[in-house]
Enzyme design. Sequence first.
Site: not given
Length: 220
Positions: A131-133, A128
């Site tokens: 994916a955010y970065v 997660v």
Amino acid sequence: MSTVAIVGGNGQIARLLHPLLVARGHTPVALVRSESHRNRLEALGAAVRLLDIEKATAHDFAAAFEDSHAVVFAAGGGPDGNIERKRTVDLEGSLKSIQGARLAGISRFVQVSAINVDEPVPGDAGPVWRAYVEAKRDADKALRASGLDWTIIRPGLLTDDDGTGLVELGEDVQRAEVPRADVAAVLAEVLDTGAGIGTQWNLVAGDVPVAEAVAGTSAR
């Protein structure tokens, strides 16, 4: 006096930004998915337009930006474990906002990102977080290449503490905490003054007044 379209207009930073823009004589336009947010946002001084970031096309974004002079992308997929929304909101929402601004003839674009997203993701990072970065990194890269009058603000660890009006701002600032209220204050200063075009700044709590920090960093 200008009109500022804010994508993610019901987010925590956006709700703090609306009254700051109103106080400076600007009109914030909160772009939100649900009609249920209207009363709360109008009470903060924002006009409200409906826009579903994930379902809307770039042309829908352009229509929502009508009569605006600047766009702020302050949306995020949230802290939950939904990896897909990191792509559809944090990345694709930004890409459609950039294209929508172009279609609407708007050049000024300010994006809220996250500190250090250009650095390699640690090997032990969870899926997660990765994916955010990656979504924030790719959104920033696209904005830098857009030809728009862009500014990217990259806050450190966000808190709900009261704002102090004192920050540290710059390209090489190290990760630390920063109140969301002070992020909103920096956004308002950048939008009001036109400072920071073509720059990206890390932002954390510090000891320099917001206006002085923005002016000083812009002058470097």
